[in-house]
Enzyme design. Sequence first.
Site, PDB file in Angstrom:
ATOM      1  N   ASP A   1      -2.062  -1.297  -3.873  1.00 39.69           N
ATOM      2  CA  ASP A   1      -2.637   0.099  -4.255  1.00 39.69           C
ATOM      3  C   ASP A   1      -1.148   0.934  -4.323  1.00 39.69           C
ATOM      4  O   ASP A   1      -0.416   1.240  -3.385  1.00 39.69           O
ATOM      5  CB  ASP A   1      -3.423   0.487  -3.084  1.00 39.69           C
ATOM      6  CG  ASP A   1      -3.691   2.048  -3.365  1.00 39.69           C
ATOM      7  OD1 ASP A   1      -3.509   2.613  -4.480  1.00 39.69           O
ATOM      8  OD2 ASP A   1      -4.810   2.641  -2.657  1.00 39.69           O
ATOM      9  N   HIS A  48     -12.058   1.371  -4.260  1.00 38.80           N
ATOM     10  CA  HIS A  48     -11.317   0.858  -5.189  1.00 38.80           C
ATOM     11  C   HIS A  48     -12.093  -0.614  -5.456  1.00 38.80           C
ATOM     12  O   HIS A  48     -13.075  -0.998  -4.715  1.00 38.80           O
ATOM     13  CB  HIS A  48     -10.043   0.210  -4.479  1.00 38.80           C
ATOM     14  CG  HIS A  48      -9.100   1.469  -3.852  1.00 38.80           C
ATOM     15  ND1 HIS A  48      -8.266   1.738  -4.944  1.00 38.80           N
ATOM     16  CD2 HIS A  48      -9.430   2.036  -3.152  1.00 38.80           C
ATOM     17  CE1 HIS A  48      -7.413   2.688  -4.287  1.00 38.80           C
ATOM     18  NE2 HIS A  48      -8.230   3.089  -3.131  1.00 38.80           N
ATOM     19  N   TYR A  67       0.830  -1.082  -0.133  1.00 39.93           N
ATOM     20  CA  TYR A  67      -0.190   0.132   0.045  1.00 39.93           C
ATOM     21  C   TYR A  67       0.854   1.155   0.073  1.00 39.93           C
ATOM     22  O   TYR A  67       1.385   1.809   0.824  1.00 39.93           O
ATOM     23  CB  TYR A  67      -0.979  -0.108   1.173  1.00 39.93           C
ATOM     24  CG  TYR A  67      -1.861   1.363   1.152  1.00 39.93           C
ATOM     25  CD1 TYR A  67      -2.395   1.719   0.235  1.00 39.93           C
ATOM     26  CD2 TYR A  67      -1.897   1.757   2.661  1.00 39.93           C
ATOM     27  CE1 TYR A  67      -3.237   2.722   0.393  1.00 39.93           C
ATOM     28  CE2 TYR A  67      -2.870   3.028   2.667  1.00 39.93           C
ATOM     29  CZ  TYR A  67      -3.410   3.354   1.675  1.00 39.93           C
ATOM     30  OH  TYR A  67      -4.211   4.792   1.748  1.00 39.93           O
TER      31      TYR A  67
END
EC number: 3.1.11.2
Length: 265
Positions: free
Chosen positions: A152, A253, A111
């Site tokens: 991500d 998302h 992330y």
Amino acid sequence: MPIRVATWNVNSVRQRIDLLLTWLKECQPDIVCLQEIKCVDEAFPRLEIEALGYNVVTHGQKTFNGVALLSKLRFDETKSGLAGDDEDAHARFLEGVVTLKHGVLRIACLYLPNGNPVGTEKYPYKLKWMSRLLEYSRERLKAEEPLILAGDFNVIPHARDVHNPAAWTEDALFKAETRESFQSLLGLGLTDALRAVTDEPGLYTFWDYQAGAWQKNHGLRIDHLLLSPQASDRLANVGIDSYVRAWEKPSDHVPVWADLDLEAA
């Protein structure tokens, strides 16, 4: 059957557990990388997920960040935290290794920092984190094994990956330095899985909750699967489960997955 590896920023796993369980049953991924679980390890809804046949490893953090790995294949080893900054306490990186019929598959769930506002310490932190990821990737690629960086990335790689590129020029996700850092990863020999199969514009993985972004398809592509040469050689299919964004109380998302022609042990 190929091995399906997926990534999804769930934006709070406890708030989305019903959605996550539904998607796991529908999509049947073998390995899943979750981001923004937003809970400590002890609070992760492990039992519900294990009941579906997954091994679960988490690297959590109260309220913010947090990553998790779910795998139907047993983990041979796992490790949390990205090397290069002993003072970085953010829960943003988790690595797992599973055994294949021939060799192993290494998954790095990440992330990456958002980096906004650009004029604060958050943007240098993002660029430093990307530099650490570059060094990690450089070292791991020396092993010449199937490797996937999944998560991500908070990076819009190209103008075709955002609805209105001009509006994002000075945003940390699309600034030139950000995209250059991402290209440096590809320059090591990593392959952007989605772009290995299509150049089509308008393929997004994130839509803001504001201003009807989902309904208008005003999105961004910031969730990625990057594959080592040994993984990309086995790439069979890639998909974005954008329909999940239309579910009630969704994450902003959606899942992205890739099928690899690899055999489990």
